[in-house]
Design a protein around this motif. Structure first.
Motif, mmCIF file in Angstrom:
data_model
loop_
_atom_site.group_PDB
_atom_site.id
_atom_site.type_symbol
_atom_site.label_atom_id
_atom_site.label_comp_id
_atom_site.label_asym_id
_atom_site.label_seq_id
_atom_site.Cartn_x
_atom_site.Cartn_y
_atom_site.Cartn_z
ATOM 1 N N TYR A 36 7.851 -4.368 5.157
ATOM 2 C CA TYR A 36 7.853 -4.023 6.580
ATOM 3 C C TYR A 36 8.077 -5.281 7.414
ATOM 4 N N ASP A 60 11.714 -1.417 6.175
ATOM 5 C CA ASP A 60 11.113 -0.517 7.151
ATOM 6 C C ASP A 60 10.483 -1.343 8.270
ATOM 7 N N PHE A 62 7.466 -1.566 11.455
ATOM 8 C CA PHE A 62 6.218 -1.028 11.975
ATOM 9 C C PHE A 62 6.189 -1.269 13.472
ATOM 10 N N ASP A 63 5.547 -0.350 14.162
ATOM 11 C CA ASP A 63 5.272 -0.513 15.585
ATOM 12 C C ASP A 63 3.838 -0.061 15.817
ATOM 13 N N ASP A 65 2.585 2.653 16.515
ATOM 14 C CA ASP A 65 2.265 3.993 16.016
ATOM 15 C C ASP A 65 2.250 4.096 14.495
ATOM 16 N N THR A 66 2.603 3.042 13.810
ATOM 17 C CA THR A 66 2.665 3.086 12.345
ATOM 18 C C THR A 66 1.268 3.222 11.750
ATOM 19 N N ASP A 67 1.127 4.204 10.867
ATOM 20 C CA ASP A 67 -0.117 4.422 10.134
ATOM 21 C C ASP A 67 0.147 4.038 8.681
ATOM 22 N N PHE A 68 -0.336 2.882 8.267
ATOM 23 C CA PHE A 68 -0.069 2.395 6.919
ATOM 24 C C PHE A 68 -0.764 3.229 5.852
ATOM 25 N N GLY A 71 1.601 6.302 5.539
ATOM 26 C CA GLY A 71 3.022 6.093 5.306
ATOM 27 C C GLY A 71 3.426 5.301 4.087
ATOM 28 N N GLN A 90 -4.258 -1.413 12.378
ATOM 29 C CA GLN A 90 -3.325 -1.556 11.270
ATOM 30 C C GLN A 90 -3.818 -2.576 10.247
#
Length: 183
Positions: A36, A60, A62-63, A65-68, A71, A90
């Motif tokens: 990422y 990929d 991440f911002d 809203d990214t749920d590691f 995802g 995060q």
């Protein structure tokens, strides 16, 4: 036992190069990895991890809203570039990936901004990481660089401004503590 690693440095120390090498090492052994980078970093195109030495890779992003936890697929390792842009939540998720799911997570990023203030993601990585490593770099004076200096378009030092301003060698340079305060 898997760990959350934080590998930090001042600008231009080879963090992205190191990350790409680690990914290569895993994959060469048949171990899948997930890479990422921050969506905000568009210096070489969105979703690109690029070393100043030339190697690059599409990854990929991440911002906020990214749920590691939701995802990340089953992989041998998760590698995160520009980790200073992670949120507290995060960083906690990445720590949980390592501690609960047993997936090693290696984050690479800056510790502090051009004012010497910590980035939120870096502050939480320093608090939660199981293993912390400084990637060394040198200042123009020859001492170890630990700080970052932002430059305006004319190459003059900036001391104020927004914390986040994406740029490369034209916008930033690394410095030792003495040059940071004296310059």
């Amino acid at each position: 036992m898997a760990k959350l690693y934080f590998r930090y440095s001042a600008m231009n120390a080879g963090k992205s190069t190191s990350l790409l090498q680690v990914a290569h090492n895993y994959e060469e052994q048949g171990q899948p990895v997930k890479l990422y980078t921050a969506a905000i970093d568009d210096r070489y195109g969105v979703g690109q991890i690029t070393s100043r030495l030339g190697p690059h890779r599409e990854v990929d992003v991440f911002d906020r809203d990214t749920d590691f936890l939701a995802g990340v697929p089953a992989v041998a390792c998760v590698l995160v570039d520009e980790a200073q842009f992670l949120s507290k939540q995060q960083v906690v998720q990445l720590h949980q990936l390592a501690q609960v799911r047993g997936v090693p997570v290696i984050c690479y990023g800056l510790r502090s901004d051009f004012r010497g203030d910590p980035f939120p993601g870096s502050a939480y990585l320093l608090a939660l990481a199981d293993d912390i490593e400084e990637i060394k770099n040198i200042c123009s004076c020859g001492k170890k660089a630990t700080m970052n200096i932002r430059l305006d378009p004319q190459g003059r030092r900036m001391r104020e401004g927004e914390q986040v301003s994406i740029g490369g060698n034209e916008s930033y340079r690394q410095a030792c503590g003495r040059c940071f305060y004296m310059g």
